[in-house]
Design an enzyme around this catalytic site. Structure first.
Site, PDB file in Angstrom:
ATOM      1  N   GLU A  36     -15.585  14.796  -5.338  1.00 46.74           N
ATOM      2  CA  GLU A  36     -14.057  15.524  -4.836  1.00 46.74           C
ATOM      3  C   GLU A  36     -14.038  17.170  -5.092  1.00 46.74           C
ATOM      4  O   GLU A  36     -13.470  17.566  -4.008  1.00 46.74           O
ATOM      5  CB  GLU A  36     -12.919  14.707  -5.699  1.00 46.74           C
ATOM      6  CG  GLU A  36     -12.721  13.430  -5.105  1.00 46.74           C
ATOM      7  CD  GLU A  36     -13.582  12.315  -5.500  1.00 46.74           C
ATOM      8  OE1 GLU A  36     -14.442  12.711  -6.329  1.00 46.74           O
ATOM      9  OE2 GLU A  36     -13.426  11.218  -5.088  1.00 46.74           O
ATOM     10  N   HIS A  89      -4.995   3.144  -9.960  1.00 45.60           N
ATOM     11  CA  HIS A  89      -5.252   3.096  -8.667  1.00 45.60           C
ATOM     12  C   HIS A  89      -3.749   2.997  -7.857  1.00 45.60           C
ATOM     13  O   HIS A  89      -3.693   2.537  -6.745  1.00 45.60           O
ATOM     14  CB  HIS A  89      -6.134   1.922  -7.734  1.00 45.60           C
ATOM     15  CG  HIS A  89      -7.611   2.554  -8.488  1.00 45.60           C
ATOM     16  ND1 HIS A  89      -8.241   2.572  -9.415  1.00 45.60           N
ATOM     17  CD2 HIS A  89      -8.421   2.882  -7.262  1.00 45.60           C
ATOM     18  CE1 HIS A  89      -9.622   2.750  -9.244  1.00 45.60           C
ATOM     19  NE2 HIS A  89      -9.701   3.077  -7.999  1.00 45.60           N
TER      20      HIS A  89
END
Lengths: 341, 326
Positions: free
Chosen positions: A60, A129
């Protein structure tokens, strides 16, 4: 107008903008060969080739930072963040580079960068998540923060984002990907900073965005059955925030309930409540209510997860408190989702 | 040697950089320059060697030790100094300061203050250059400390991948000045042969004497030509030394000995190049004195310009947070 799903609206817009402008390119994990974790980029690798649809490693920092560098050189990268939970790995790139380079360079570069992906809770994805980060990003000057609630908005806001000159945090909601709605054809765009009054009403203003708009509208429909006419405002963008539409509405209804999925402390609702007190203090007939997610890491067990999320009943009870009256609510007793008690 | 002939002009610029940095330290002590100040003294041959190998339309990124990059790329000393003074006439209109010099018109895409954080930007910029069909090259200067960041490793892996299809004309320059702030390479890197760390990503690298301009320049020309021709990343570790502390506030320096610094100063890159030039008959006492005097006057003029310039207007506070309306 054609009926499209939220997912189709986004994918269609990506295609339209990529066809129109060769500087628009896509980067992200599993967006090409895998077709996208949520199939948002299905067939795009085949259509545009690997130079424009770049499958990245699980990096990322690397691919968000690279996209910023591409934007500085005149490309218009659209990064898929597989889910916004993973954006924390790239937080430094987003906050210290994307948001600030224009400013600390004295305005020498544009950063036309979009980072898009699902934000918020899914179904039993548990603590790492299921997070909502809109307040985190909306805190940062230099970023735009966008949270479409409908397929039409998803299309119109994405088009505005791609044609802009600044970094956009584009927060989708996975729970909305399959939802359908009318989507205008062609060059349809939704400007940033323009909230939508989705439902007019005289008794109370409900402010929501993203997935919670649907929950707010569900509550408003039930409330109408009780003779309570709620005005529902869909923010569409959090930064810029359309403060005047909110203040103007509360000026007429004298009551407000602000709904968000994320945790309560220092959340988006806190900023909206402050906006109302700054702009419509004298108009208020009751304390402003917040309806938010529970202040806990998201639990896995389905019953606990449902308690951690707000529902239409929570919004109805909050509305009832602003009206100082009791109303029957469909969800019985209050869920664990927090509202002012 | 035609090579050395052109080195004379880089010698002149290196002298300017050294003199400029001496003046920034003085201005910092006088309170004219605020914030952090990281001077380049001792490392001049690295930036000069690589920038001498850049084409006019090539681009570069660097860390916060960035004054020399701007000056060697041709930014006016007055505009660089004015930025350090926080004046509207500064390179970044007084909004960035010492750590964020920018001169996009000269291909300098900035100094960055988070160690390693600029490496992925350079990676993406390199990709964009190739995507746009040009043969321009992107140079990324980074310190030895930046090699220990996640940004470095993620970027290098991606650079290796993108290079496989010729989409990464990126030259990585490790300025190994011995220390990440006060932590030596030996205390922060499991291997001290830093160039070897690029092999993990299939990026060719070499280690050179970063104090010798001619050596750096030859390595730079090889690396730049290779990146331009192949679209693949390439890396050079330039072994150099930071004569000053990490920042202007780093005065005591308990992490290294005076003897070590004195030893390093005996291989001053400016004196080394001066020696080469004198040996080749390209420089004599009078010419050297004229170059020093030219630098002196340029730096004094930069200081006067900065002292006399107005600060940014109050309207500048809110300018350039966003671009044109979305």
């Amino acid at each position: 107008m054609p009926i499209l799903s939220y997912r189709e609206a986004i994918r269609t817009t990506l295609i339209e903008e990529m066809d129109r402008d060769p500087t628009v390119i896509l980067l992200g994990e599993e967006i090409g060969l895998y077709q996208g974790t949520f199939r948002m980029t299905a067939d795009l690798l085949e259509r545009y080739g690997p130079r424009r649809v770049i499958d990245t490693p699980t990096s990322e920092i690397g691919f968000v930072g690279a996209a910023i560098g591409m934007a500085m050189l005149g490309l218009r990268p659209v990064v898929e963040m597989m889910t916004w939970n993973f954006s924390l790995v790239a937080f430094d790139q987003i906050v210290n580079n994307a948001a600030k380079i224009r400013y600390f360079s004295g305005g020498q570069v544009d950063i036309p960068l979009i980072i898009r992906g699902p934000n918020g809770a899914g179904v039993q994805l548990s603590a790492q998540h299921s997070q909502s980060f809109e307040a985190l990003y909306a805190h940062i000057p230099g970023l735009h923060v966008v949270a479409p609630a409908t397929p039409a908005e998803a299309k119109g806001l994405l088009r505005t984002a791609i044609r802009g000159s600044d970094p956009v945090i584009f927060l989708e909601h996975a729970a909305l990907y399959g939802s359908k709605g009318e989507v205008p054809d062609g060059e349809f765009a939704v400007p940033f900073g323009a909230a939508d009054v989705v439902r007019s009403g005289r008794d109370v203003t409900i402010v929501a965005y993203s997935r919670m708009l649907g929950t707010a509208l569900e509550a408003a429909a039930h409330l109408a059955g009780e003779g309570i006419e709620a005005e529902v405002i869909n923010l569409r963008t959090l930064r810029p925030l359309d403060r005047s539409t909110i203040v103007e509405s509360v000026g007429r209804t004298h009551r407000a309930v602000v709904v968000q999925e994320q945790w309560r402390p220092f959340g988006a609702a806190a900023e909206i409540v402050a906006t109302i007190t700054e702009g419509a203090f004298d108009a208020l007939d009751a304390p402003i209510e917040r309806v938010t997610g529970a202040d806990v890491p998201m639990p896995y067990a389905r019953n606990l997860e449902l308690m951690a999320l707000s529902n239409a009943g929570d919004i109805m009870r909050a509305v009832a408190r602003t009206l100082y009256r009791e109303i029957p609510t469909p969800n019985g007793r209050s869920s664990g989702g927090q509202s002012d008690a | 040697m035609a090579d050395l002939q052109s080195a004379l002009s880089w010698y002149r610029r290196m002298v300017l950089v050294r003199r400029f940095e001496e003046e920034t330290e003085r201005a910092f002590r006088r309170g004219k320059i605020g914030g952090y100040l990281h001077v380049y003294s001792g490392q001049e041959a690295v930036a000069a060697g690589f920038i001498s190998a850049m084409r006019g339309d090539d681009i570069c990124f660097t860390s916060y030790r960035d004054h020399a990059i701007a000056l060697l790329r041709g930014s006016p000393p007055g505009a660089v100094m004015a930025e350090l003074y926080g004046k509207a006439a500064g390179l970044a209109r007084g909004k960035g300061g010492s750590m964020h010099l920018f001169d996009v018109g000269r291909g300098f895409y900035g100094g960055y203050g988070i160690v390693g954080g600029h490496i992925p930007l350079a990676l993406g910029a390199a990709y964009a250059l190739r995507y746009q069909g040009s043969d321009r090259v992107c140079l990324c200067f980074l310190g030895d400390g930046a090699m220990n960041t996640g940004a470095f490793h993620e970027s290098l892996n991606m650079a290796g991948l993108w290079g496989q299809t010729g989409h990464c004309p990126l030259v990585l320059i490790v300025e190994n000045n011995g220390y990440a702030m006060g932590t030596s390479v030996a205390r922060s890197s499991a291997v001290t042969d830093l160039a070897s760390r690029f092999t993990a990503y299939a990026i060719p690298s070499e280690r050179v004497d970063g104090m010798d301009f001619q050596t750096v320049r030859l390595a730079a020309e090889r690396a730049v030509a290779d990146a331009r021709a192949s679209g693949r990343p390439t890396a050079v570790e330039a072994v150099t030394y930071r004569f000053a502390g990490h920042g202007a506030a780093d005065v005591v320096q308990p992490y290294r000995s005076k003897e070590e610094v004195e030893q390093a100063r005996r291989r001053d890159p400016i004196r080394l190049l001066e020696g080469h030039l004198r040996a080749a008959g390209l420089l004599d006492d009078a010419a050297a004195e004229a170059i020093r005097e030219e630098a002196e006057q340029a730096v004094l003029a930069a200081v006067r310009h900065s002292e006399d310039s107005p600060p940014p207007s109050p309207e500048a506070l809110h300018a350039d947070v966003y671009g044109k309306e979305a």
